[in-house]
Scaffold this motif. Structure first.
Motif, mmCIF file in Angstrom:
data_model
loop_
_atom_site.group_PDB
_atom_site.id
_atom_site.type_symbol
_atom_site.label_atom_id
_atom_site.label_comp_id
_atom_site.label_asym_id
_atom_site.label_seq_id
_atom_site.Cartn_x
_atom_site.Cartn_y
_atom_site.Cartn_z
ATOM 1 N N PRO A 124 0.831 -1.208 0.000
ATOM 2 C CA PRO A 124 0.000 0.000 0.000
ATOM 3 C C PRO A 124 0.863 1.254 0.000
ATOM 4 C CG PRO A 124 0.015 -1.018 2.164
ATOM 5 C CD PRO A 124 0.695 -1.978 1.244
ATOM 6 N N SER A 125 0.428 2.238 -0.706
ATOM 7 C CA SER A 125 1.157 3.501 -0.769
ATOM 8 C C SER A 125 0.953 4.292 0.514
ATOM 9 C CB SER A 125 0.651 4.329 -1.951
ATOM 10 O OG SER A 125 -0.700 4.709 -1.739
ATOM 11 N N PRO A 126 1.834 5.244 0.793
ATOM 12 C CA PRO A 126 1.636 6.109 1.967
ATOM 13 C C PRO A 126 0.288 6.821 1.933
ATOM 14 C CG PRO A 126 3.877 6.332 1.147
ATOM 15 C CD PRO A 126 3.132 5.498 0.141
ATOM 16 N N LEU B 97 -5.864 8.201 18.360
ATOM 17 C CA LEU B 97 -6.742 8.972 17.474
ATOM 18 C C LEU B 97 -6.229 10.382 17.285
ATOM 19 C CD1 LEU B 97 -10.251 7.784 18.710
ATOM 20 C CD2 LEU B 97 -9.082 7.173 16.591
ATOM 21 N N ALA B 98 -5.699 10.992 18.349
ATOM 22 C CA ALA B 98 -5.143 12.341 18.235
ATOM 23 C C ALA B 98 -3.946 12.342 17.296
ATOM 24 C CB ALA B 98 -4.749 12.865 19.613
ATOM 25 N N ALA B 99 -3.108 11.307 17.392
ATOM 26 C CA ALA B 99 -1.940 11.225 16.512
ATOM 27 C C ALA B 99 -2.368 11.062 15.055
ATOM 28 C CB ALA B 99 -1.058 10.051 16.940
ATOM 29 N N ILE B 100 -3.397 10.253 14.830
ATOM 30 C CA ILE B 100 -3.879 10.034 13.463
ATOM 31 C C ILE B 100 -4.529 11.300 12.910
ATOM 32 C CG2 ILE B 100 -5.539 8.747 12.067
ATOM 33 C CD1 ILE B 100 -5.106 6.398 14.033
ATOM 34 N N ASP C 27 6.840 5.153 6.117
ATOM 35 C CA ASP C 27 7.438 4.336 7.177
ATOM 36 C C ASP C 27 8.010 5.184 8.304
ATOM 37 O OD1 ASP C 27 6.918 1.900 5.850
ATOM 38 O OD2 ASP C 27 8.641 2.237 4.537
ATOM 39 N N SER C 28 8.569 6.328 7.954
ATOM 40 C CA SER C 28 9.165 7.174 8.988
ATOM 41 C C SER C 28 8.092 7.719 9.933
ATOM 42 C CB SER C 28 9.937 8.335 8.346
ATOM 43 O OG SER C 28 9.066 9.169 7.589
ATOM 44 N N TRP C 29 6.900 7.988 9.415
ATOM 45 C CA TRP C 29 5.835 8.475 10.297
ATOM 46 C C TRP C 29 5.443 7.388 11.300
ATOM 47 C CZ3 TRP C 29 0.986 7.091 11.846
ATOM 48 C CH2 TRP C 29 0.264 8.058 12.552
#
Length: 600
Positions: free
Chosen positions: A237-239, A329-332, A341-343
């Motif tokens: 899957p793409s970012p 949820l706050a992070a998302i 990947d770095s995220w």
């Protein structure tokens, strides 16, 4: 560790697909049409193994309905997608359907199974602009060619907002609605039964007072396309796809809330692969009310599992506490559209939910002992509780766990020499418990070890308590280097050790005496003198040496049944890692840095 970004993305996609599948359980069913043709032979290995599916509705009695019978027939045959807008605005005095029959034929591994599901007496009353005053169904029956059948009772709900439910799943436009609204109330299911060749189950009633929700931001078409893309095992899957999936997941988990759900349990009987009789039952189950971002607690009572002569396990109470998804949820919600990947690496700790813990009560176990012919392992637990709270970057900073009456029967015929000695001394069981209670004080930058204790009934209780300084917020940092540096700065300010003897010393001395051909009463004063001399020798030069030695001697001799030893650092913040490393070579280096006291 994950060896490649490709693996990371695939695992992330799999996790998200599973989460979305659980969050939207009804979504795949909404896409079903009235009939499907057999899958082409070339696709048989990858397509769903459904050969045919058909829905039969003999009659529909619609009174003063604004939808014609043909459209209603399409809707109740499963075609919600094409008729969602009309259904959301349905108005009728009543709609009565005596029977809906679903026939499905499935072939798996050259075995074809035919199944029939019949829904009986479906009635929608007083429907105004997509809201039914009541929806009832008298029951459901299931039969299959594999000798499985089910008979499920009445189901009902009031104030069923059909348009709201369709909007929740993105089948109709929510028109910018952001507030929760009641989707249905007074839900009731009377239970039922299911029987198959190797198992039969009876299910109790289910009730819930209210379910509320709001429309999600994605359309049904977008959701289905997203799930299909995530389910593709051939493509990473793409970012952008991962970002879209996680943002949808966060949207869904904040789109509904409910009152508690009560389930009257189930009782199942069957046989396992070795033809042993298996009985499994749960008397009742309560799921706490759902709220945006909070997965509710689940409480169960009287769980019983019996497997032939292989033993039984029973649990009177079992509770899984709530899971707070606010931090993930706050992070998302704050994340960019595309998640690479770095995220995921940078936010791994932020994606950990705050699990409040679990508890069990009155557990009884009786199973065969694999190390002893004809022997049994018989144990019980009075109570166990794990409480976690005050999470910082995915780590609970408050921990409280305890267990009481953990009882293990000692086999009288055990070949273990130590167990034989305990049995010879009259000990037939061990009744133990423990407590671990610690919490972080952000303002004071301390960790309070309120209690770490181990108790054995009629044996002893050992308790530790103390304070750790220099516990800054960096100790819970998402950066491992920062965490390590912070942990190196921790310092022990004080420590208290309490020992209460309730019979353990008698057992230890009896074992030692038996080995030396003596008795415990004779050895006590000898060991007391040795202990006192050893302590005074180790603390040579310390002002408290004589007092501590005397307290230890009184405890070992049996004159005192308790011993308390306190240690306090002379200079704050206390003893650090360097001090303890030096003490490994020479423990006496700590004597000038602490004050030691001992009492009985």
């Amino acid at each position: 560790m994950l060896s490649s970004p490709s693996t990371s993305r695939r695992l992330a996609a799999l996790a998200i697909a599973c989460l979305l599948g659980m969050a939207l359980p009804a979504t795949p069913a909404l896409a079903q049409k009235t009939k499907t043709k057999p899958a082409p032979a070339a696709e048989a290995s990858t397509a769903e193994p459904v050969n045919s599916m058909s829905v039969d509705i003999p009659t529909i009695d619609a009174v003063a309905a604004n939808m014609d019978e043909a459209t209603l027939r399409d809707v109740f045959s499963g075609d919600l997608v094409d008729n969602a807008e009309a259904l959301a605005g349905l108005t009728a005095t009543s709609i009565t359907i005596p029977e809906i029959t679903l026939n499905v034929e499935v072939t798996t591994d050259d075995t074809t199974t035919q199944s029939t599901v019949v829904w009986h007496d479906i009635v929608l009353d007083d429907v105004v602009d997509g809201v039914a005053a009541s929806v009832t169904m008298s029951g459901t029956t299931v039969t299959t060619s594999a000798d499985a059948s089910g008979d499920f009772g009445a189901l009902s709900a009031r104030q069923v907002d059909i348009g709201g439910l369709l909007g929740l799943y993105g089948l109709v436009d929510g028109e910018g609605q952001t507030e929760m609204q009641t989707l249905y109330s007074d839900f009731s299911f009377s239970g039922g039964s299911f029987t198959a060749p190797e198992i039969s189950c009876d299910f109790g009633a289910v009730t819930a007072a209210e379910f509320r929700g709001r429309p999600i931001s994605s359309s049904f078409v977008e959701i289905m396309a997203l799930l299909e893309a995530l389910d593709d095992p051939m493509d990473d899957p793409s970012p952008e796809l991962l970002g879209k999936a996680l943002h949808l997941y966060a949207d869904v988990l904040t789109a509904f809330e409910s009152s508690p759900v009560q389930f009257d349990g189930f009782d199942c009987s069957g046989v396992d692969e070795d033809d042993n009789a298996v009985d499994f039952s749960v008397a009742s189950m309560t799921m706490g009310g759902m709220s945006p971002g909070i997965y509710p607690s689940i409480d169960m009572t009287d769980m019983d599992l019996a497997v032939g002569e292989d033993g039984t396990i029973s649990i009177h109470t079992l509770s899984f506490k709530s899971i707070d998804l606010s931090a993930p949820l706050a992070a998302i919600q704050a994340a960019p559209v595309a998640l690479d990947d770095s995220w995921f690496a940078d936010n791994a700790r932020s994606l950990i939910p705050a699990f409040a813990g679990f508890s069990i009560g009155d557990v009884a176990i009786d199973v065969p002992d694999p190390d002893l012919a004809d022997g049994r392992i018989v144990a019980s637990v009075g109570s166990f509780d794990l409480a976690l709270s005050d999470y910082v970057n995915g780590i609970p900073t408050s921990l409280n766990t305890s267990a009481n009456n953990v009882i293990l029967e000692i086999p009288a015929t055990s070949s273990d020499e130590q167990l034989q000695t305990l049995v010879a001394l009259g000990l037939t069981s061990i009744d133990a418990g423990f407590v671990i209670d610690a919490s972080w004080d952000e303002t004071a930058s301390t960790i309070a070890i309120n209690e770490v204790s181990l108790t054995g009934a009629d044996l002893a209780t050992v308790t530790l308590a103390g304070t750790i300084n220099n516990a800054t917020e960096a100790l819970f940092s998402s950066d491992e280097t920062t965490m390590l540096a912070a942990s190196m700065g921790l310092a022990l300010s004080d420590l208290q050790l309490d020992i209460d003897d309730a019979g353990l010393s008698d057992i230890i001395l009896s074992i030692a005496a038996a080995e030396q051909g003596s008795d415990a009463a004779t050895l006590r004063p000898v060991f007391a003198g040795l202990a006192e001399g050893t302590v005074i020798g180790m603390l040579a030069g310390a002002a408290e040496a004589q007092k501590i030695g005397s307290a230890v001697s009184a405890f070992v001799s049996g004159k005192a049944k308790s011993l308390s030893i306190g240690l306090t650092a002379k200079q704050q913040p206390g003893l650090g890692i360097i001090d303890f490393m030096a003490a490994e070579q020479d423990p006496t280096v700590l004597l000038d840095k602490v004050t030691i006291d001992a009492t009985n």
